[in-house]
Design an enzyme around this catalytic site. Sequence first.
Site: not given
Length: 194
Positions: A12-14
């Site tokens: 998942i995105d930072k």
Amino acid sequence: NGSSRPGIVHRIDKQTSGLLVIAKNNLAHSNLGVQFNNHTIKRTYQCLIWGVLRPLKGRIETLITRNKKNRQLMSVSEVSGKKAVTNYDTIKVFNVKNVPKISLVKCNLETGRTHQIRVHIKYKGSSILGDKKYGKKNLKFRKINNSFFEILSKLDGQLLHAQTLEFTHPTKRKWMKFSSKLPNDFKKLLDLLN
């Protein structure tokens, strides 16, 4: 799948909160990888965005590719890239005195491209609260609710939360559903808006 990221099946995105699935062995890793590739894994995200998406419920289907000017960003393309599909549904629009209009949106991913939800929300003319890469750069308010502004200025990342994850268990062959509570800053802002 390599010693540096054992068991990591997807990302998942930072600065996005929520669920990740991690495999215990190579067999499970391979099976889950196939489910991700076949888009049979169900993923639901919640986010708080600036303004209102029109229509309130819909499907965004585009190609997503690397941004030509900034290789760290992704963008929608008319001609090249990978197919990306996000189904969204506006859960609630908040009209609070001295707070800009904000919507709570649920997104179901059919594909899992890098920064997909954030790019699609930007494509629709909005952005996620706290998103420093795809969001508004300099937020200026004429009149602003102090409690709202305080929470907003302390945000460490975008208010995007991977809330549910559903898939077939790699060995038990049983459909599993997992869900995750909203993180504190997200919940605090939501409580204030409510």
